[in-house]
Design a protein around this motif. Sequence first.
Motif, PDB file in Angstrom:
ATOM      1  N   ASP A  42      12.254 -10.330  27.981  1.00 45.48           N
ATOM      2  CA  ASP A  42      11.627 -11.642  27.801  1.00 45.48           C
ATOM      3  C   ASP A  42      10.923 -11.707  26.458  1.00 45.48           C
ATOM      4  N   VAL A  43      10.678 -12.948  26.017  1.00 47.28           N
ATOM      5  CA  VAL A  43       9.989 -13.206  24.758  1.00 47.28           C
ATOM      6  C   VAL A  43       9.134 -14.453  24.928  1.00 47.28           C
ATOM      7  N   ALA A  44       7.941 -14.419  24.343  1.00 38.41           N
ATOM      8  CA  ALA A  44       7.053 -15.579  24.345  1.00 38.41           C
ATOM      9  C   ALA A  44       6.658 -15.898  22.917  1.00 38.41           C
ATOM     10  N   ALA A  45       6.719 -17.170  22.541  1.00 40.45           N
ATOM     11  CA  ALA A  45       6.301 -17.622  21.214  1.00 40.45           C
ATOM     12  C   ALA A  45       4.878 -18.167  21.310  1.00 40.45           C
ATOM     13  N   LEU A  46       3.963 -17.584  20.502  1.00 43.86           N
ATOM     14  CA  LEU A  46       2.567 -18.004  20.527  1.00 43.86           C
ATOM     15  C   LEU A  46       2.270 -19.066  19.471  1.00 43.86           C
ATOM     16  N   ASP A  47       2.992 -19.013  18.368  1.00 48.86           N
ATOM     17  CA  ASP A  47       2.923 -20.042  17.344  1.00 48.86           C
ATOM     18  C   ASP A  47       4.200 -19.955  16.522  1.00 48.86           C
ATOM     19  N   ALA A  48       4.232 -20.589  15.366  1.00 47.14           N
ATOM     20  CA  ALA A  48       5.462 -20.631  14.578  1.00 47.14           C
ATOM     21  C   ALA A  48       5.899 -19.261  14.091  1.00 47.14           C
ATOM     22  N   SER A  89      -2.846 -19.568  22.743  1.00 45.17           N
ATOM     23  CA  SER A  89      -2.563 -18.562  21.723  1.00 45.17           C
ATOM     24  C   SER A  89      -3.228 -17.222  21.993  1.00 45.17           C
ATOM     25  N   GLN A  90      -4.111 -17.148  22.984  1.00 46.28           N
ATOM     26  CA  GLN A  90      -4.862 -15.920  23.224  1.00 46.28           C
ATOM     27  C   GLN A  90      -4.594 -15.296  24.588  1.00 46.28           C
ATOM     28  N   HIS A 103      -2.734  -8.120  31.393  1.00 49.13           N
ATOM     29  CA  HIS A 103      -3.390  -9.335  30.903  1.00 49.13           C
ATOM     30  C   HIS A 103      -3.926  -9.114  29.498  1.00 49.13           C
ATOM     31  N   SER A 104      -3.777 -10.126  28.664  1.00 47.91           N
ATOM     32  CA  SER A 104      -4.314 -10.093  27.301  1.00 47.91           C
ATOM     33  C   SER A 104      -5.190 -11.313  27.063  1.00 47.91           C
ATOM     34  N   GLU A 105      -6.285 -11.099  26.339  1.00 47.88           N
ATOM     35  CA  GLU A 105      -7.158 -12.200  25.946  1.00 47.88           C
ATOM     36  C   GLU A 105      -7.301 -12.286  24.431  1.00 47.88           C
ATOM     37  N   ASP A 106      -6.441 -11.551  23.710  1.00 51.11           N
ATOM     38  CA  ASP A 106      -6.536 -11.551  22.252  1.00 51.11           C
ATOM     39  C   ASP A 106      -5.181 -11.772  21.588  1.00 51.11           C
ATOM     40  N   GLY A 107      -4.377 -12.628  22.183  1.00 50.74           N
ATOM     41  CA  GLY A 107      -3.091 -12.957  21.592  1.00 50.74           C
ATOM     42  C   GLY A 107      -2.063 -11.861  21.677  1.00 50.74           C
ATOM     43  N   GLY A 108      -2.191 -10.966  22.662  1.00 47.58           N
ATOM     44  CA  GLY A 108      -1.204  -9.905  22.856  1.00 47.58           C
ATOM     45  C   GLY A 108      -1.435  -8.673  22.012  1.00 47.58           C
ATOM     46  N   TYR A 121       8.607  -4.718  42.884  1.00 47.64           N
ATOM     47  CA  TYR A 121       9.024  -5.219  41.570  1.00 47.64           C
ATOM     48  C   TYR A 121       8.644  -6.694  41.477  1.00 47.64           C
ATOM     49  N   LEU A 122       7.995  -7.077  40.383  1.00 52.29           N
ATOM     50  CA  LEU A 122       7.665  -8.471  40.121  1.00 52.29           C
ATOM     51  C   LEU A 122       8.509  -8.930  38.946  1.00 52.29           C
ATOM     52  N   PHE A 123       9.466  -9.810  39.206  1.00 51.64           N
ATOM     53  CA  PHE A 123      10.453 -10.192  38.197  1.00 51.64           C
ATOM     54  C   PHE A 123      10.019 -11.371  37.332  1.00 51.64           C
ATOM     55  N   SER A 124       9.071 -12.159  37.803  1.00 49.55           N
ATOM     56  CA  SER A 124       8.665 -13.321  37.010  1.00 49.55           C
ATOM     57  C   SER A 124       7.257 -13.743  37.389  1.00 49.55           C
ATOM     58  N   LEU A 125       6.596 -14.405  36.445  1.00 43.22           N
ATOM     59  CA  LEU A 125       5.299 -15.015  36.728  1.00 43.22           C
ATOM     60  C   LEU A 125       5.165 -16.288  35.907  1.00 43.22           C
ATOM     61  N   HIS A 126       4.221 -17.133  36.341  1.00 46.45           N
ATOM     62  CA  HIS A 126       3.978 -18.383  35.626  1.00 46.45           C
ATOM     63  C   HIS A 126       2.538 -18.822  35.861  1.00 46.45           C
ATOM     64  N   PHE A 127       1.875 -19.215  34.773  1.00 45.41           N
ATOM     65  CA  PHE A 127       0.523 -19.752  34.831  1.00 45.41           C
ATOM     66  C   PHE A 127       0.542 -21.181  34.303  1.00 45.41           C
ATOM     67  N   VAL A 128      -0.247 -22.050  34.942  1.00 49.68           N
ATOM     68  CA  VAL A 128      -0.373 -23.424  34.457  1.00 49.68           C
ATOM     69  C   VAL A 128      -1.642 -23.597  33.632  1.00 49.68           C
ATOM     70  N   ASP A 129      -2.608 -22.686  33.795  1.00 52.57           N
ATOM     71  CA  ASP A 129      -3.833 -22.676  33.000  1.00 52.57           C
ATOM     72  C   ASP A 129      -4.365 -21.254  33.010  1.00 52.57           C
ATOM     73  N   HIS A 130      -5.593 -21.036  32.541  1.00 47.66           N
ATOM     74  CA  HIS A 130      -6.085 -19.666  32.407  1.00 47.66           C
ATOM     75  C   HIS A 130      -6.550 -19.067  33.730  1.00 47.66           C
ATOM     76  N   GLU A 131      -6.428 -19.822  34.847  1.00 50.29           N
ATOM     77  CA  GLU A 131      -6.861 -19.316  36.144  1.00 50.29           C
ATOM     78  C   GLU A 131      -5.737 -19.258  37.177  1.00 50.29           C
ATOM     79  N   PHE A 132      -4.880 -20.274  37.218  1.00 49.50           N
ATOM     80  CA  PHE A 132      -3.932 -20.449  38.326  1.00 49.50           C
ATOM     81  C   PHE A 132      -2.559 -19.905  37.956  1.00 49.50           C
ATOM     82  N   GLY A 133      -2.092 -18.885  38.704  1.00 53.23           N
ATOM     83  CA  GLY A 133      -0.778 -18.320  38.431  1.00 53.23           C
ATOM     84  C   GLY A 133      -0.129 -17.714  39.652  1.00 53.23           C
ATOM     85  N   TRP A 134       1.193 -17.611  39.586  1.00 50.79           N
ATOM     86  CA  TRP A 134       2.004 -16.983  40.625  1.00 50.79           C
ATOM     87  C   TRP A 134       2.936 -15.961  39.993  1.00 50.79           C
TER      88      TRP A 134
END
Length: 352
Positions: A42-48, A89-90, A103-108, A121-134
Amino acid sequence: MRRWLVAALGMAALFATGCHRVEEPLPPLPERLISISDKFFDVAALDADTAIVVGYGGKILRTEDGGFTWARIPSGTDEALYRVRFVDSQRGWICGQDGVILHSEDGGRSWTRQNSGTNAYLFSLHFVDHEFGWAVGDKSLAVHTRDGGRTWTLHKITSAVAEAQSAEEALAEQDPILYDVFFRDRDHGWVSGEFGRLFQTTDGGTTWVARERSLLGPEIVDVLAIPTFFGLSFASANEGVAVGLEGKIARTVDGGRTWKLDAVDAASALTDPLFAPFLFPEGTGWVVGASGQVLRRSSAVEPWLPASLGMEVATWLRSVTWWNHDIGWIVGGYGLILTTRDGGHTWTPALA
């Protein structure tokens, strides 16, 4: 005679000196951060310019210059890392084998482990804000947090609506693996998985309803023939796609209540799995899969067409993401990291 003797002795001394010269050791070769043995999931883009890549063996890579250079970030684990998600971004999270959640609080730049309460095994996760995730994974298990991962609650996702099943269907669908999860907000979410499972919740995960039987029709006549779906993406509260085995793409336009097979270019004749979709808000999108397959949809009403990466790709592609319509990333096997800065017209491999 004397002159010849002096010359001979000089030559002998020269050869003796050459034979006994101590060779200076060569400096060690720099360790390659990316090799053909790497498997990136997987890959996540934090900015350009900033992106985080995760993969096999607990590997985390971070770039701040669009992929020209990379730094390896300690993960504290050797387990495979399957998914990385950031809400800004953080703040971000990673999940993987053995119930790993980081978990990271400094942009990875650094990561700490959270207690997921499971070794599944946890294959995926998703957060909608800084508190709520599955996070979802093996044996129909899921974990849920409302405090940013300080505490996680274990769930087993099953359908709240009982359906008549044959003994064969019940056996085949017992504790299916859950491969992906996507939430639009704290109430509306979806999960895809083994045996074609497509779950929907409208109450934040308190209850889930299996919706995959809406796929039954002329192309799929048997519940057991519904393909496993590995990845989900939603463009809006109503429109989303799920991709999976046999090159199948399922689409919903009513928030996941019903699904139909989406149109794929007939000339493509896809048979290999598709692993991950990405949809833009207007419905255009990209899909990647096995054997280097890449599909692109230029509008929400057009079929999916093969897209060229400008090179031969002899491996699976596991994830695709975009920062905007110009800047995107694809990762996969053999240490493959590709990036584009012109909307996918040209792709450049990362070397490090």
